[in-house]
Design a protein around this motif. Structure first.
Motif, mmCIF file in Angstrom:
data_model
loop_
_atom_site.group_PDB
_atom_site.id
_atom_site.type_symbol
_atom_site.label_atom_id
_atom_site.label_comp_id
_atom_site.label_asym_id
_atom_site.label_seq_id
_atom_site.Cartn_x
_atom_site.Cartn_y
_atom_site.Cartn_z
ATOM 1 N N LEU A 150 0.841 -1.206 0.000
ATOM 2 C CA LEU A 150 0.000 0.000 0.000
ATOM 3 C C LEU A 150 0.873 1.252 0.000
ATOM 4 C CD1 LEU A 150 -2.750 -1.211 2.458
ATOM 5 C CD2 LEU A 150 -3.158 -0.427 0.115
ATOM 6 N N ARG A 151 1.970 1.232 0.752
ATOM 7 C CA ARG A 151 2.888 2.379 0.688
ATOM 8 C C ARG A 151 3.388 2.576 -0.738
ATOM 9 N NH1 ARG A 151 4.562 0.708 5.937
ATOM 10 N NH2 ARG A 151 4.309 2.409 7.444
ATOM 11 N N THR B 222 -5.112 -4.201 -6.643
ATOM 12 C CA THR B 222 -5.840 -4.115 -5.381
ATOM 13 C C THR B 222 -5.180 -3.107 -4.444
ATOM 14 O OG1 THR B 222 -6.343 -6.456 -5.670
ATOM 15 C CG2 THR B 222 -6.855 -5.492 -3.531
ATOM 16 N N ALA B 223 -3.883 -3.111 -4.410
ATOM 17 C CA ALA B 223 -3.191 -2.143 -3.563
ATOM 18 C C ALA B 223 -3.449 -0.721 -4.055
ATOM 19 C CB ALA B 223 -1.690 -2.436 -3.534
ATOM 20 N N TRP B 224 -3.536 -0.549 -5.355
ATOM 21 C CA TRP B 224 -3.842 0.776 -5.887
ATOM 22 C C TRP B 224 -5.268 1.187 -5.489
ATOM 23 C CZ3 TRP B 224 -2.884 5.350 -6.619
ATOM 24 C CH2 TRP B 224 -3.548 6.181 -7.545
ATOM 25 N N SER C 2 -4.015 -8.238 0.243
ATOM 26 C CA SER C 2 -3.065 -9.347 0.332
ATOM 27 C C SER C 2 -2.214 -9.418 -0.932
ATOM 28 C CB SER C 2 -3.832 -10.658 0.522
ATOM 29 O OG SER C 2 -2.930 -11.735 0.661
ATOM 30 N N PRO C 3 -1.001 -8.860 -0.901
ATOM 31 C CA PRO C 3 -0.164 -8.789 -2.104
ATOM 32 C C PRO C 3 0.082 -10.106 -2.822
ATOM 33 C CG PRO C 3 0.676 -7.303 -0.444
ATOM 34 C CD PRO C 3 -0.412 -8.118 0.224
ATOM 35 N N PRO C 4 0.240 -11.248 -2.137
ATOM 36 C CA PRO C 4 0.477 -12.467 -2.928
ATOM 37 C C PRO C 4 -0.649 -12.797 -3.909
ATOM 38 C CG PRO C 4 0.991 -12.850 -0.615
ATOM 39 C CD PRO C 4 0.337 -11.498 -0.696
ATOM 40 N N PHE C 5 -1.838 -12.264 -3.668
ATOM 41 C CA PHE C 5 -2.945 -12.498 -4.596
ATOM 42 C C PHE C 5 -3.199 -11.275 -5.467
ATOM 43 C CE2 PHE C 5 -3.314 -15.410 -1.118
ATOM 44 C CZ PHE C 5 -3.534 -16.605 -1.762
#
Lengths: 321, 321, 321, 321, 321, 321
Positions: D65-66, D299-301, D290-293
């Motif tokens: 997210l950062r 999604t983080a964006w 959840s970054p691995p997915f």
């Protein structure tokens, strides 16, 4: 000396990411193009994987190999060979495949390659699954059996699958021997490994006279020694070379349908192909690159790089004719 | 002995996935921070790839290298070196890049590194494409030419691209020699391979006195022998080390813009860097890690691990001054 | 000789992509199944990664290993061993994990494996993170300490993490020695490498008598020599083998939580396991395959292939009892 | 009006890919920094997923997210709010998690947030899994129960998992009500959907007075109507907002552990958050990225973009105090 | 009626995965080909992203768009338009880009499109980043300013970046207005959204007379109403249409450098383009598809599908001339 | 009321990542299992994609659908249906496919489903490509033609491919009508879209009486209205439902071979299936999920979720018999 028309576009002039991607950035020719008759080595795609018994995807191989091959340049600094200056090379496009009819598709392939043979064009093929090699051999070996050097982790010498199916990517070389396309006494398989239900394939092959060199022997004896034997086996008569990308270890070639661990490195693969120098090669193929299992393109890049090495020895053989 | 302030955060105290990611979990310092003057080795990112002639992405290298470098611990159990206890190390952030103006960006880089030089901070750089090294050398070699050890699969000695462009990632070392930043007689390139349109780069380099060790020679002679020669070539005077991640085979380093098959393993890369011990190093860089081609982060992890190896030999050199 | 019931389904009959995926396409048995009592080697999944200190995901390991293991066939052409004809093998499913309570989950695992031990079933386990091995050893070594051969890039001999936590995947073998489950004088660790904050783990282990063979020694002496020593260390008494997939280089095994560069190839891993032949093995595991970091399945395929190699030596040991 | 120190770095000055990534490119402050006392809104990461019952990975959420939040600019052109000019915002780093001890980690989180509360810093949290919210509420609601607006596809109101475990990401709000941290009559859950074994969670919640608005009602009535009711439920007293990224449809937010199809679009999510304007918000969180997915970062964006929307309404609430 | 020569190859004859990939499977023509003079609509790639201020990759857009465009068929069943039967369409290849010199590359582009204009070929362009549109307009609007319909989430109306750089993908339409290429009173931007540091771009644009329709207005009023206004703004005089793929929501178009959440669906994008019917279009482009952020090709497939929709309205406009 | 034996394993007892993956965590039964005779709804996989004309991979669909289906729980909170308590459901494994012989494989499928029909088991199928539906219908409609509701973006009503091949995934419903398996007057296709070479398929279908509802009509009229018509078309007699995952927009379902933009959302898909309530369903399938194009599993998760919705209406129909 070849003409500028047959030279790959340089990445110093046009960046590698630009342009419609053809094999090695060569001109793309169709039979009705006048320059077609000047071609000596034809790069052909066989986008077909209907013989695949497990994970499909090799039908997408030619397109991705074309894409990554745009990063190939022109000369081999180790062997000093620049195939593009030795013979006229061109991208002859893909055969027209039929993904839903194996017998029809094999006929289409044989027809295409028979035309190349009649024109005197030596084929450098990008598969496609390994069944692709069978209809190519039906064209090239229509007169008399040829010698065969096969780099592979599997023998592809099984009799049949799924209750009697004779034409899969696990059976082409049994068929090729049975059909008299390959002389089993002039045939050598290198890199064989992986688990096995039985040794039916190996036993049948050895009974015909095929020389099967497992990966352990390849590593133990070393490349030069093994390849020296391979050259002796095929001798000076016409020989075809088929290179299954699963010969190389899956760390280097993850993008293939049936990988087997414990294989050679990319450097060893290069060294091995260079030892084909001097063989009377009448054609070669690189098969089983499967883009769906190669998301970063590393396997296609390896495949394109090894196609280039094959082109180097093939161009020598054409010139030597 | 360094102070606790300059020690990496331990993964036994704070899990490696926690915290704002800095290089090696070191303190992040900006010039207006009082501790900045105590820094001896500065880790700097150059997020810039405007000199890239093919596949861009290396501009994202520093961020991903920082992320993966959080898995590095503190000591090298093989050589016994813990760079963090030998010299004060810190993450000095990224240079402020200009992605749309090559000349301006090179000036920005040179300004940043000139300041480091004036402060007596030895730079350990994370690129960025290989053009990044040129403006770094303009700062570090402003007084007199330095020696250069380059690990790479390409010479980067071409004259120009695309009709006369002199500043690309294929030309930095030609410029560096022309500008008197590198003494070509104290320069060695190791790992060179890949296809080539011509040998203009090699011929020009050798004519200047550059020693070019192709990958075949590297494998044939072995690491210790080759590196012994490299040490002799650069001698005892100031030397810079530039490490292009494409030196390593693409199976180990797929995340780079211009991979070339047939390279060393990660173990060989480690062994090779350790042989830099004793050289009078004034700085080092690791370049061409390209995250868009490295979805699983394996290349960035390799890059961070090799940055650590470079830090080990660099810290020794700083201490030896 | 085993019965057809315990044979893997052949890919020549049923394609490998078909069917509910069990380990090696073996029958899936639960304790209430009559055939359960005939099982000699039980393949068990431990889908658990709660001891992971960095990147989680190994809880998904058993499912992906099952999926890729469907590409394994039945016999090992190099050693001539077909484990499925030597002993009755079956997929016994997964232990029932508790992802949110470490102590409870370890008890669940120990209970499951105690039942196997009581039934005389030799376990071949697919992890899970490396903490999984501790509760397995609590079952198998409940009577007396066992010997241990550990393939790994980390010693996993640390005392605690995060301010006193004794049960993580970095501590299982310290606990195992402290609890008297492993005889440290009959314990050998092979492949150790990677950076380190200190040598607390190594020093403690060596003080107990553990033989730690770093990767440099492994490469220098060669596989046969190192494994000969390993066989001597464990002797003829019961021995367990634990294989952390991060033993292999990340180019071959990217899909793991804490990779360390500079490791062996897949071929070397195969050769190494084959040298376990003759050891009195009472069980084995393959741990730390982490699917979220293995998008193309290459690591799971390597893991399944190495599980097969472990099964070959394990089946020999069972037969030799 | 805030000072330049607390403004995000502009992408027009420094490209977004440059620099150590902090939330929204804000200054990163630790408690010993003098400016810490001036912070009004603190962005905090909780890299922790030990309460996850299925697919882990949210521990990597704060870092990703950062990274993606560096693409956020400063103002909201729709609502006209620029949170950075209204209140002093800063990245306060991550709490120090303990991945192997749930109770200890919850205490660490509560301690961190109690300190923030004592300093008068309003927290904007990036998770972590949804259990993270419980220890945050233990700090913020230590004096008296708060109102709660929860955007989620699950109620997280179950009693226990795996035979009695009370602390998982499926139980935090049952615990929060039981512990008197949340006033169930001032609590509303929006977006609930997905299959269910039973309605134990819903029945228990409704019996306490929780208002549960399923996704069908949300779509039928429309955002303005539903959110008007939500504002009435929580009234003018202190209220916390928790946003589980799985509220949004998996097409927009694939990177989460327990996605449920049939959810809102990103536009609807934005519109919904904007309707929180006027509520007496004392903090907010965005969890379960959840970054691995989430290999491409979409999604983080989305998560970073929604964090910005939450910051807009949160800054208004802080200013209105 | 067009000739068979200019028809796309049918997927019912030749499978879509076969053949060298050209845009829409059209013939690939170079200027020295006799058929070049018969082309009415030319599909051109601009593989160039040197104006990108954040995440590069759009230089790879044309190749991936070609690849995915092989799945397009010939007719639009909704509007009844088959562009290939209305006008002669062909793939004219890529402009020859210069990735390391922005000014030179813009000249190359303008030269290429000036030639097209002189030949009476209407261009349908595949970018490339959004700076690509400026040099195209320099060619097409060399005589008099054109109208412009821009679909985008950003105005691209900023003055400069990084301390004065006037030519980036955030500035092309400011330059186009300043250079008199676009009549700002006949210019409309649709879909604008995302956070903003300031409103310099919007204020400047509106001061010139540009009509800026934010995404909220687009959703509120509906497609037909908004597009009716757009048609009025551009009127009957020559108009260019530029379509930035980031107009569409990132769930549909993740593969782009600067996505903004809260955008339209693919269906809405189709409906919107169809409303361009009747406008006097002199060319169109689709830009900012970035393959490195589009690993599954979904964005390129969307882009190819929208290029087809643009071709439908463009072919009508050509016919209407 | 069903017995506990036929209930899915709860994720509150056994975590969803544990256990051998069966459809919906149901018992896996083979014909020789006594409980087989009690099954009312049989979940069956058809791992077969030999009819695929473009991108293969659907043969891997059943395995990935099983994997993701482990995240499904038991009840539908919207409709109140819990299919597992209404009828006995079980995973009956996969049909034994033949990937290299289309005619043989269709016979194998028909044999398997004829057995199910004879046993009174209603099939819920997971494909496989859309040709799979033809041999299923040959079994189920062996007595008299059935009604058909088809959700799809393509009609699959073409006559032949590649010069006369009658059996591909583009032709099954033409064959089904010709063979008298489907009553075209009781057949409706919903969601049709995408470009087209001609309208041969539509014209032929409409001439037979098939009702074809394009996506525009679906969106314009709304789900309830369209589905009301569909229910009228099929009436009260036996009806089969076939759901091609490419009905849903590619943003939601990227993992399929021939996606078409402009489709419904996942919520709309759910709403649509729920409107099948009351129809006399004799079976259903969900086809064309292709894992190689679905690296993050989002499409398989959507597919499993929609299979659950289909099971809800199917269980009602079974109960109503």
């Amino acid at each position: 000396m070849t003409t500028p028309f047959f030279q790959p576009v340089s990445g110093i002039d046009l960046p590698r990411f630009a342009g419609v991607p053809t094999f090695m950035r060569l001109p793309h020719l169709t039979p009705n193009d006048p320059a077609y008759t000047d071609v000596q080595m034809g790069l052909v795609g066989i986008p077909w994987d209907s013989g695949t018994t497990n994970r499909p995807g090799a039908r997408h191989g030619p397109r991705m190999l074309r894409d990554l091959s745009t990063m190939i340049r022109a000369g081999n600094p180790v062997t000093g060979i620049n195939p593009f200056t030795i013979v006229n090379c061109a991208d002859l496009g893909d055969i027209s495949p039929n993904p839903v009819d194996i017998m029809d598709c094999m006929e289409r392939i044989t027809t295409f390659y028979t035309d190349l043979k009649n024109r005197g064009i030596t084929p450098m093929t990008a598969g496609g699954d390994h069944l692709s090699t069978l209809p190519v051999l039906r064209a090239l070996a229509s007169d008399s059996p040829v010698g065969l050097i096969q780099f592979d982790s599997h023998t592809d010498l099984f009799d049949s699958y799924f209750g009697g199916n004779k034409f899969t990517h696990g059976t082409p070389f049994r068929r090729a021997i049975e059909e008299g396309l390959v002389d089993p006494k002039r045939m050598v398989q290198i890199g064989i490994r992986g688990t096995a239900y039985n040794s039916e394939d190996v036993e049948w092959g050895e009974a015909q006279g095929v020389r099967i060199i497992r990966i352990e022997e390849y590593f133990d004896r070393g490349i030069k020694d093994v390849m020296s034997e391979a050259r002796k086996i095929v001798g000076s008569r016409p020989t075809y070379c088929t290179f299954d990308i699963d010969f190389v270890d899956p760390a280097y070639a993850p993008g293939t349908g049936t990988p087997e661990i414990g294989g050679p490195t990319s450097f060893q693969a290069q060294q091995t192909i260079r030892e084909l120098s001097g063989i009377n090669l009448i054609g070669a193929d690189l098969v089983e690159v499967s883009p769906p299992f190669d998301p970063s393109g590393t396997t296609a890049w390896l495949g394109a790089s090894l196609m280039f090495e094959l082109m180097c020895v093939l161009s020598q053989a054409i010139k030597a004719e």
